[in-house]
Design an enzyme around this catalytic site. Structure first.
Site, PDB file in Angstrom:
ATOM      1  N   LYS A  39     -46.642 122.668 -30.392  1.00  9.50           N
ATOM      2  CA  LYS A  39     -48.115 122.524 -30.153  1.00  9.50           C
ATOM      3  C   LYS A  39     -48.745 121.101 -29.280  1.00  9.50           C
ATOM      4  O   LYS A  39     -48.282 119.897 -29.685  1.00  9.50           O
ATOM      5  CB  LYS A  39     -48.628 122.527 -31.372  1.00  9.50           C
ATOM      6  CG  LYS A  39     -50.503 122.607 -31.408  1.00  9.50           C
ATOM      7  CD  LYS A  39     -51.371 122.167 -33.094  1.00  9.50           C
ATOM      8  CE  LYS A  39     -52.597 122.170 -33.054  1.00  9.50           C
ATOM      9  NZ  LYS A  39     -53.145 122.399 -34.523  1.00  9.50           N
ATOM     10  N   LYS A  97     -48.683 127.146 -28.970  1.00 11.89           N
ATOM     11  CA  LYS A  97     -49.634 126.689 -28.582  1.00 11.89           C
ATOM     12  C   LYS A  97     -50.517 125.671 -27.066  1.00 11.89           C
ATOM     13  O   LYS A  97     -49.644 125.073 -27.768  1.00 11.89           O
ATOM     14  CB  LYS A  97     -50.437 126.917 -29.813  1.00 11.89           C
ATOM     15  CG  LYS A  97     -51.341 126.639 -30.363  1.00 11.89           C
ATOM     16  CD  LYS A  97     -52.656 126.231 -31.406  1.00 11.89           C
ATOM     17  CE  LYS A  97     -54.013 126.241 -31.192  1.00 11.89           C
ATOM     18  NZ  LYS A  97     -53.643 125.149 -32.778  1.00 11.89           N
TER      19      LYS A  97
HETATM   20  C1  PBG Z   1     -55.950 122.624 -36.943  1.00  8.84           C
HETATM   21  C2  PBG Z   1     -56.032 123.766 -35.186  1.00  8.84           C
HETATM   22  C3  PBG Z   1     -56.568 123.891 -33.950  1.00  8.84           C
HETATM   23  C4  PBG Z   1     -56.655 125.047 -33.632  1.00  8.84           C
HETATM   24  C5  PBG Z   1     -55.964 125.962 -34.954  1.00  8.84           C
HETATM   25  N1  PBG Z   1     -56.038 125.054 -35.700  1.00  8.84           N
HETATM   26  C6  PBG Z   1     -57.228 122.369 -33.249  1.00  8.84           C
HETATM   27  C7  PBG Z   1     -56.621 121.447 -33.369  1.00  8.84           C
HETATM   28  O1  PBG Z   1     -55.435 121.118 -33.417  1.00  8.84           O
HETATM   29  O2  PBG Z   1     -57.596 120.490 -32.768  1.00  8.84           O
HETATM   30  C8  PBG Z   1     -56.793 124.911 -32.067  1.00  8.84           C
HETATM   31  C9  PBG Z   1     -57.115 127.155 -32.056  1.00  8.84           C
HETATM   32  C10 PBG Z   1     -57.820 127.133 -30.663  1.00  8.84           C
HETATM   33  O3  PBG Z   1     -58.396 126.589 -29.949  1.00  8.84           O
HETATM   34  O4  PBG Z   1     -58.550 128.332 -30.971  1.00  8.84           O
HETATM   35  N2  PBG Z   1     -54.752 121.805 -36.320  1.00  8.84           N
END
Ligand code: PBG
Ligand code: ZN
Length: 328
Positions: A199, A252
């Site tokens: 991520k 992601k």
């Molecule tokens: C929480 C989380 C996030 C997303 C999924 N779980 C945001 C972040 O890390 O700030 C992003 C999902 C999206 O942008 O659709 N940790």
């Protein structure tokens, strides 16, 4: 005159029937996971449009049930739940409250739609007053190990409520191991973990943070989420999560990281998921609203690119639309 000593690739493109016959990759309803934002509220009719994500809403439990019900009729197979609590605090305590909003949403959905695969996002950032994914130390440092303990507690509370799978999105070190141990010790050895293994610290999450009300009040997530410039590190993160017990590896964001999906596909045997995140969704919606692109075709091309890169599962806010299109 041309002789026949060259490749006539067009032979297999001349009719829709033959093109379909030789098509290599397919987006199937059961590949798709639809994310939902469920809000803890006394207003059972609460349904608030998310400005930066046209077509997406913050929903009360009842509205969530309605919306999921309609999508299930169209073939929805799986959901990913995010919760927005009434009360936030420093330790994100509503994230692991047995009667928290996500826990209630899981109970409601599993009761009404037993076949639906209910996955929960496990993190603290929607539940902490400062908007960080874990515990923040006095000097502003985001602490690893104390955060991991709470994240494992949150995962357990989701599974106790009936979640079919948990998806930790925090990117702290050792959290897959902690969650696996906690689930195993409590009789949930059969519950899989979909790890947000790779991520990135991405600007593509901007619209999501409006939707989930999880923008950090100070600082950023760069000490736990990955640097977008790195790919070898992605393999290392994925390998670590597999060692710790992850069952599915997620990459992601999706579209800007197709190369990473492909590298994981070529390296590991595990199922791979791609998260087509909020910013990717909003860019398509904005261009389509302006009449600049054909939304349906661009969405299908985008989702197909995840399959071509090697993803098995796609988490996407387009899911409800795609299922509707497939049913036409
Ligand atoms: C929480 C989380 C996030 C997303 C999924 N779980 C945001 C972040 O890390 O700030 C992003 C999902 C999206 O942008 O659709 N940790
Ligand atoms: Zn988080």
């Amino acid at each position: 005159m041309l002789d026949s000593d060259f490749h006539r690739g067009r032979r297999l493109r001349m009719s829709p029937g033959v093109r379909a016959m030789v098509r290599e990759n397919h987006v199937r309803p059961e590949d798709l996971v639809m994310p939902y934002f469920v809000v803890e509220t006394d207003d059972s009719a609460f349904k608030k449009p998310i400005g930066s994500m046209p077509g997406q809403f913050q929903l009360s439990l009842s509205e969530l049930e309605k919306q999921v019900g309609a999508a299930v009729k169209n073939g929805l197979a799986s959901v990913l739940l995010f919760g927005i609590p009434k009360h936030k605090d420093e330790a994100g305590s509503q994230a692991y409250a047995d009667e928290g909003i996500v826990q209630e949403a899981v109970r409601r959905l599993k009761d009404r739609f037993p076949e639906l695969v209910v996955i929960t996002d496990v993190c603290l950032c929607e539940y902490t007053s400062h908007g960080h994914c874990g515990i923040v130390h006095k000097g502003g440092e985001i602490l690893n190990d104390p955060s991991v303990d709470l994240i494992a507690r949150a995962a357990l509370s989701h599974v106790r409520a009936g979640a079919d799978m948990v998806a930790p999105s925090d990117m702290f070190d050792g959290r897959i191991l902690a969650i696996r141990d906690t689930l195993d010790e409590n009789g949930f050895a059969a519950t899989p973990i979909m790890s947000y293994a790779v991520k990135y610290a991405s600007a593509y999450y901007g619209p999501f943070r409006e939707a989930a009300e999880s923008t950090p009040k100070f600082g950023d997530r760069k000490t736990h989420q990955m640097d977008p410039a790195n790919s070898r590190e992605a393999l290392r993160e994925a390998a670590a999560d597999l060692d710790e017990g992850a069952d599915i590896l997620m990459v992601k964001p999706g579209l800007p990281y197709l190369d990473i999906i492909r590298q994981l596909r070529d390296t590991f045997e595990t199922p791979i998921a791609a998260y087509n995140v909020s910013g990717e969704y909003s860019m398509i919606k904005a261009a389509a609203a302006n009449g600049w692109i054909d939304e349906q075709r661009v969405v299908m091309e985008t989702l197909t690119s995840f399959k071509r890169a090697g993803a098995d599962i796609i988490l996407s806010y387009h899911t409800e639309d795609v299922l509707r299109w497939m049913n036409k």
